[in-house]
Design an enzyme around this catalytic site. Structure first.
Site, PDB file in Angstrom:
ATOM      1  N   GLY A 154       6.310 -51.757 -16.365  1.00  0.00           N
ATOM      2  CA  GLY A 154       7.077 -52.185 -15.947  1.00  0.00           C
ATOM      3  C   GLY A 154       7.355 -51.624 -14.116  1.00  0.00           C
ATOM      4  O   GLY A 154       7.220 -51.154 -13.690  1.00  0.00           O
ATOM      5  N   GLY A 157      10.353 -52.800 -12.170  1.00  0.00           N
ATOM      6  CA  GLY A 157      11.603 -52.605 -11.914  1.00  0.00           C
ATOM      7  C   GLY A 157      12.443 -51.485 -10.479  1.00  0.00           C
ATOM      8  O   GLY A 157      11.364 -51.288 -10.258  1.00  0.00           O
ATOM      9  N   PHE A 158      12.859 -51.678 -10.356  1.00  0.00           N
ATOM     10  CA  PHE A 158      13.430 -50.770  -9.440  1.00  0.00           C
ATOM     11  C   PHE A 158      12.858 -48.684  -9.294  1.00  0.00           C
ATOM     12  O   PHE A 158      12.082 -49.054  -8.619  1.00  0.00           O
ATOM     13  CB  PHE A 158      14.940 -50.126  -8.945  1.00  0.00           C
ATOM     14  CG  PHE A 158      15.600 -51.040  -8.835  1.00  0.00           C
ATOM     15  CD1 PHE A 158      15.517 -51.702  -7.620  1.00  0.00           C
ATOM     16  CD2 PHE A 158      16.429 -52.259 -10.053  1.00  0.00           C
ATOM     17  CE1 PHE A 158      16.811 -52.947  -7.055  1.00  0.00           C
ATOM     18  CE2 PHE A 158      16.895 -53.291  -9.261  1.00  0.00           C
ATOM     19  CZ  PHE A 158      17.202 -53.663  -8.193  1.00  0.00           C
ATOM     20  N   VAL A 201       3.972 -55.078 -22.566  1.00  0.00           N
ATOM     21  CA  VAL A 201       2.905 -53.841 -23.742  1.00  0.00           C
ATOM     22  C   VAL A 201       3.729 -53.721 -24.760  1.00  0.00           C
ATOM     23  O   VAL A 201       4.413 -53.724 -25.182  1.00  0.00           O
ATOM     24  CB  VAL A 201       3.106 -52.619 -22.455  1.00  0.00           C
ATOM     25  CG1 VAL A 201       2.732 -51.060 -23.353  1.00  0.00           C
ATOM     26  CG2 VAL A 201       2.012 -51.967 -21.495  1.00  0.00           C
ATOM     27  N   GLU A 204      31.749 -59.348 -11.885  1.00  0.00           N
ATOM     28  CA  GLU A 204      31.114 -60.417 -11.376  1.00  0.00           C
ATOM     29  C   GLU A 204      31.403 -61.556 -11.820  1.00  0.00           C
ATOM     30  O   GLU A 204      31.322 -62.452 -10.824  1.00  0.00           O
ATOM     31  CB  GLU A 204      30.073 -59.826 -10.363  1.00  0.00           C
ATOM     32  CG  GLU A 204      30.342 -58.415  -9.582  1.00  0.00           C
ATOM     33  CD  GLU A 204      29.319 -58.040  -9.149  1.00  0.00           C
ATOM     34  OE1 GLU A 204      29.939 -56.453  -8.334  1.00  0.00           O
ATOM     35  OE2 GLU A 204      27.620 -57.480  -9.829  1.00  0.00           O
ATOM     36  N   ASP A 231      16.635 -46.672 -16.137  1.00  0.00           N
ATOM     37  CA  ASP A 231      17.727 -46.627 -16.915  1.00  0.00           C
ATOM     38  C   ASP A 231      16.497 -46.490 -18.783  1.00  0.00           C
ATOM     39  O   ASP A 231      17.037 -46.490 -20.132  1.00  0.00           O
ATOM     40  CB  ASP A 231      17.424 -48.771 -17.260  1.00  0.00           C
ATOM     41  CG  ASP A 231      18.812 -49.521 -16.487  1.00  0.00           C
ATOM     42  OD1 ASP A 231      19.398 -48.559 -15.907  1.00  0.00           O
ATOM     43  OD2 ASP A 231      18.915 -50.247 -17.038  1.00  0.00           O
ATOM     44  N   ALA A 233      20.825 -48.853 -10.624  1.00  0.00           N
ATOM     45  CA  ALA A 233      19.291 -49.076  -9.458  1.00  0.00           C
ATOM     46  C   ALA A 233      18.977 -47.553  -8.974  1.00  0.00           C
ATOM     47  O   ALA A 233      18.219 -47.511  -9.110  1.00  0.00           O
ATOM     48  CB  ALA A 233      19.648 -50.266  -8.810  1.00  0.00           C
ATOM     49  N   GLN A 234      19.719 -47.111  -8.370  1.00  0.00           N
ATOM     50  CA  GLN A 234      20.316 -46.379  -7.421  1.00  0.00           C
ATOM     51  C   GLN A 234      19.336 -44.141  -7.789  1.00  0.00           C
ATOM     52  O   GLN A 234      18.333 -44.123  -8.510  1.00  0.00           O
ATOM     53  CB  GLN A 234      21.092 -45.320  -6.850  1.00  0.00           C
ATOM     54  CG  GLN A 234      21.334 -45.675  -5.361  1.00  0.00           C
ATOM     55  CD  GLN A 234      20.356 -45.898  -4.356  1.00  0.00           C
ATOM     56  OE1 GLN A 234      19.651 -44.407  -4.546  1.00  0.00           O
ATOM     57  NE2 GLN A 234      19.905 -46.942  -3.682  1.00  0.00           N
TER      58      GLN A 234
HETATM   59  C1  LIG Z   1      23.150 -58.528 -14.698  1.00  0.00           C
HETATM   60  C2  LIG Z   1      23.152 -57.009 -13.897  1.00  0.00           C
HETATM   61  C3  LIG Z   1      24.322 -56.434 -13.004  1.00  0.00           C
HETATM   62  C4  LIG Z   1      23.825 -55.712 -12.449  1.00  0.00           C
HETATM   63  N1  LIG Z   1      24.534 -55.051 -11.683  1.00  0.00           N
HETATM   64  C5  LIG Z   1      24.187 -53.735 -10.600  1.00  0.00           C
HETATM   65  C6  LIG Z   1      25.003 -53.116  -9.891  1.00  0.00           C
HETATM   66  O1  LIG Z   1      25.508 -54.044  -8.961  1.00  0.00           O
HETATM   67  N2  LIG Z   1      24.843 -52.176  -9.141  1.00  0.00           N
HETATM   68  C7  LIG Z   1      23.213 -51.550  -9.745  1.00  0.00           C
HETATM   69  O2  LIG Z   1      22.919 -50.182  -8.860  1.00  0.00           O
HETATM   70  N3  LIG Z   1      22.257 -51.256 -10.681  1.00  0.00           N
HETATM   71  C8  LIG Z   1      22.991 -52.887 -11.504  1.00  0.00           C
HETATM   72  N4  LIG Z   1      22.603 -52.995 -12.866  1.00  0.00           N
HETATM   73  C9  LIG Z   1      21.876 -52.168 -13.268  1.00  0.00           C
HETATM   74  C10 LIG Z   1      19.992 -52.617 -12.579  1.00  0.00           C
HETATM   75  O3  LIG Z   1      19.533 -53.431 -12.043  1.00  0.00           O
HETATM   76  C11 LIG Z   1      18.735 -51.962 -13.498  1.00  0.00           C
HETATM   77  O4  LIG Z   1      19.394 -50.132 -13.819  1.00  0.00           O
HETATM   78  C12 LIG Z   1      17.584 -51.290 -12.813  1.00  0.00           C
HETATM   79  O5  LIG Z   1      16.792 -52.832 -13.135  1.00  0.00           O
HETATM   80  C13 LIG Z   1      17.503 -50.089 -13.501  1.00  0.00           C
HETATM   81  O6  LIG Z   1      15.828 -50.461 -13.245  1.00  0.00           O
HETATM   82  P1  LIG Z   1      14.346 -49.881 -14.120  1.00  0.00           P
HETATM   83  O7  LIG Z   1      13.065 -49.760 -13.125  1.00  0.00           O
HETATM   84  O8  LIG Z   1      14.722 -48.690 -15.069  1.00  0.00           O
HETATM   85  O9  LIG Z   1      14.591 -51.318 -15.201  1.00  0.00           O
HETATM   86  P2  LIG Z   1      14.575 -53.054 -14.677  1.00  0.00           P
HETATM   87  O10 LIG Z   1      14.407 -53.217 -13.742  1.00  0.00           O
HETATM   88  O11 LIG Z   1      14.719 -53.259 -15.639  1.00  0.00           O
HETATM   89  O12 LIG Z   1      12.694 -53.108 -14.853  1.00  0.00           O
HETATM   90  C14 LIG Z   1      12.260 -52.698 -16.152  1.00  0.00           C
HETATM   91  C15 LIG Z   1      11.345 -53.725 -15.648  1.00  0.00           C
HETATM   92  O13 LIG Z   1       9.736 -53.361 -17.024  1.00  0.00           O
HETATM   93  C16 LIG Z   1       9.206 -54.769 -17.817  1.00  0.00           C
HETATM   94  N5  LIG Z   1       9.194 -54.562 -19.118  1.00  0.00           N
HETATM   95  C17 LIG Z   1       9.619 -53.950 -19.749  1.00  0.00           C
HETATM   96  N6  LIG Z   1       9.041 -53.979 -21.210  1.00  0.00           N
HETATM   97  C18 LIG Z   1       8.108 -54.180 -21.166  1.00  0.00           C
HETATM   98  C19 LIG Z   1       6.948 -54.715 -21.596  1.00  0.00           C
HETATM   99  N7  LIG Z   1       6.811 -54.049 -23.316  1.00  0.00           N
HETATM  100  N8  LIG Z   1       5.480 -54.128 -21.305  1.00  0.00           N
HETATM  101  C20 LIG Z   1       5.702 -54.575 -19.834  1.00  0.00           C
HETATM  102  N9  LIG Z   1       6.556 -55.357 -19.070  1.00  0.00           N
HETATM  103  C21 LIG Z   1       7.451 -54.944 -19.585  1.00  0.00           C
HETATM  104  C22 LIG Z   1      10.160 -56.225 -17.414  1.00  0.00           C
HETATM  105  O14 LIG Z   1       9.855 -57.025 -17.508  1.00  0.00           O
HETATM  106  C23 LIG Z   1      11.337 -55.425 -15.678  1.00  0.00           C
HETATM  107  O15 LIG Z   1      10.166 -55.682 -15.089  1.00  0.00           O
HETATM  108  C24 LIG Z   1      22.518 -54.440 -13.113  1.00  0.00           C
HETATM  109  C25 LIG Z   1      21.552 -55.306 -14.276  1.00  0.00           C
HETATM  110  C26 LIG Z   1      22.110 -56.136 -14.623  1.00  0.00           C
HETATM  111  C27 LIG Z   1      21.900 -56.984 -15.970  1.00  0.00           C
END
Ligand SMILES: Cc1cc2nc3c(=O)[nH]c(=O)nc-3n(C[C@H](O)[C@H](O)[C@H](O)COP(=O)(O)OP(=O)(O)OC[C@H]3O[C@@H](n4cnc5c(N)ncnc54)[C@H](O)[C@@H]3O)c2cc1C
Length: 427
Positions: free
Chosen positions: A15, A17-18, A83, A174, A305, A322-323
């Site tokens: 992943g 993401g953040f 994955v 929003e 998350d 995100a934080q």
């Molecule tokens: C519409 C929306 C608005 C939001 N607004 C806010 C906000 O204003 N403020 C805030 O703090 N948070 C906000 N959030 C929440 C925030 O975006 C998440 O908490 C944050 O992205 C979590 O980060 P992460 O790295 O855990 O997961 P993510 O950022 O979701 O990254 C997960 C990554 O894993 C990859 N992945 C998943 N499963 C697999 C797999 N099986 N194989 C390969 N890759 C995989 C995905 O492609 C993705 O790139 C919002 C979320 C959404 C959906």
């Protein structure tokens, strides 16, 4: 996968993401081999997805190539891979492009939309968790108005201009605010021959307030802002079903609409092998200890998350925002080096930097630890923070220019049906 063999320990991150990116950056100049796997080749800035859905921003400006984020780092490898399974006994991940052994594994797969087991709603509603989903929503919203223009059936026309958002959290709020501004400022110009005053935006919230995770002041102010914009807020109402045409609720309230937007919750995006009850807890998240270590597994960790780290202050785990994801990723970077160099790990501590939501032009709510404020200043703060956290100078510039342009011109120029969304139902 063509990952070279090395004498360094191999850390596989699932992943980008953040959490995954924060962790990879921490490990970038260390004596470890980092392999990041993601099913997309870009990082998505999810907080601005709603602006893509409503034509305020182009999708490219909230995405960033993962390879570029980490391009200067030796020992870093990215593979575009989904994955599919984790073999915890053989220390191996199975993906659509092959298998890969690891010394340490970090699951940072984020979350996915939670339909609470309702397959009908899942089938017919629109989610907004990825860029392709946001583009689908953008197309559908615009297609509805094109169709409304063509039909002579008043009931059908009104239904096409009805938008029902389930969930009064930041995403629902929003999105509702942005749709209301489109109704007011853009639709009358784009569709002068359609009575767009009949367009209705509904937010359905099962609890007794919107923005539940924020202060009561923020929640009340957001409600006032939305009501001023003409959004209908239905509190203490739970959507029970949706067949693509009619939304039913646990009350007498029903809505006719081809557009139900499901923003009512997310759950952990678990992966086979670590999805059983030994590992998974509330919200389908993986239970981890204070070092982000998965229960019973010394070399497998989860952050962001997907991870549920229960603490005294956060018995349900940290908010799926995100934080916490960024901070957990960074802290795990330090801890992995501690493990490799045989030093004790440090427990995770969370620094709450506050929360915020924007409702529209000059309208936002901000809760900081010691200061809560709403209105135009909050809106500037919201914009500044989002620009600051966006990845890439170009993206920041493009978003900034778009926002200035939209503000000055009362416009949202990305209202384009580039990839038509095929509706599964006609009214
Ligand atoms: C519409 C929306 C608005 C939001 N607004 C806010 C906000 O204003 N403020 C805030 O703090 N948070 C906000 N959030 C929440 C925030 O975006 C998440 O908490 C944050 O992205 C979590 O980060 P992460 O790295 O855990 O997961 P993510 O950022 O979701 O990254 C997960 C990554 O894993 C990859 N992945 C998943 N499963 C697999 C797999 N099986 N194989 C390969 N890759 C995989 C995905 O492609 C993705 O790139 C919002 C979320 C959404 C959906």
């Amino acid at each position: 996968m063509n990952i070279p063999k090395t004498s360094y320990p191999r850390i596989v991150i699932i992943g980008g993401g953040f959490a995954g990116v924060a962790l990879a950056k921490k490990l970038s100049k260390q004596e470890v081999q980092v392999v990041l796997l993601d099913k997309h080749n870009y990082h998505t800035f999810q907080p601005l997805l709603y602006q893509v859905s409503t034509g305020g921003l182009e999708p490219d400006s909230i995405a960033y190539p993962i390879r570029k984020i980490l391009k200067d780092f030796p020992n870093f490898f990215f593979r575009l891979a989904n994955v599919q399974e984790i073999d915890t006994k053989k220390n191996k991940v199975k993906t659509n492009i092959g298998n890969l052994k690891f010394d340490y594994l970090v699951i940072a797969s984020g979350s996915t939309t939670n339909y609470f087991g309702n397959a009908e709603i899942e089938k017919h509603s629109m989610a907004m968790k990825t860029i392709p989903q946001s583009l689908n929503l953008r197309s559908l919203i615009l297609e509805n108005f094109e169709d409304a223009l063509l039909t002579s059936d008043l009931h059908e026309r009104n239904a096409l201009m009805n938008f029902v958002i389930v969930g009064g959290g930041p995403t629902g709020v929003e999105l509702a605010g942005a749709l209301a501004e489109i109704k007011k400022g853009i639709l009358p110009k784009d569709y002068p021959d359609l009575d767009t005053r009949s367009a209705q935006i509904h937010v359905v919230q099962s609890g007794d307030c919107i923005l539940k995770g924020m202060s009561s002041m923020a929640s009340q102010k957001a409600e006032d802002f939305l009501e001023k914009l003409g959004v209908n807020i239905w509190k203490n109402v739970r959507v029970t079903n949706y067949d693509g045409k009619t939304v039913t609720t646990n009350t007498d309230l029903i809505f006719e609409t081809p557009t139900l937007i499901w923003a009512a919750g997310v759950k952990g995006a678990t992966i086979k092998g670590l999805d059983g009850e030994d590992f998974v807890t509330k919200g389908n998240r993986i239970l981890v200890n204070e070092f982000s270590q998965v229960r019973g597994l010394k070399n497998i960790f989860a952050v962001g998350d997907i991870a549920c780290m229960e603490t005294k202050d956060f018995p349900q785990g940290f908010p799926m925002m995100a934080q916490p994801a960024i901070q957990q990723g960074q802290q795990l970077g330090d801890n992995l080096l501690n493990v490799i160099e045989k030093r004790p790990m440090k427990p995770f501590t969370y620094k709450d930097k506050g929360s915020m939501a924007t409702i529209g032009r000059n309208k936002a709510v901000v809760d900081l630890e010691k200061w809560k404020f709403q209105g135009i200043f909050a809106w500037y703060v919201w914009m500044f923070v989002h620009l600051f956290f966006l990845i890439g100078y170009r993206n920041r510039m493009v978003v900034f220019v778009n926002w200035v342009y939209n503000y000055v011109r009362f416009d949202r120029e990305a209202r384009l049906i580039i990839r038509p969304f095929k509706k599964r139902n006609t009214l």
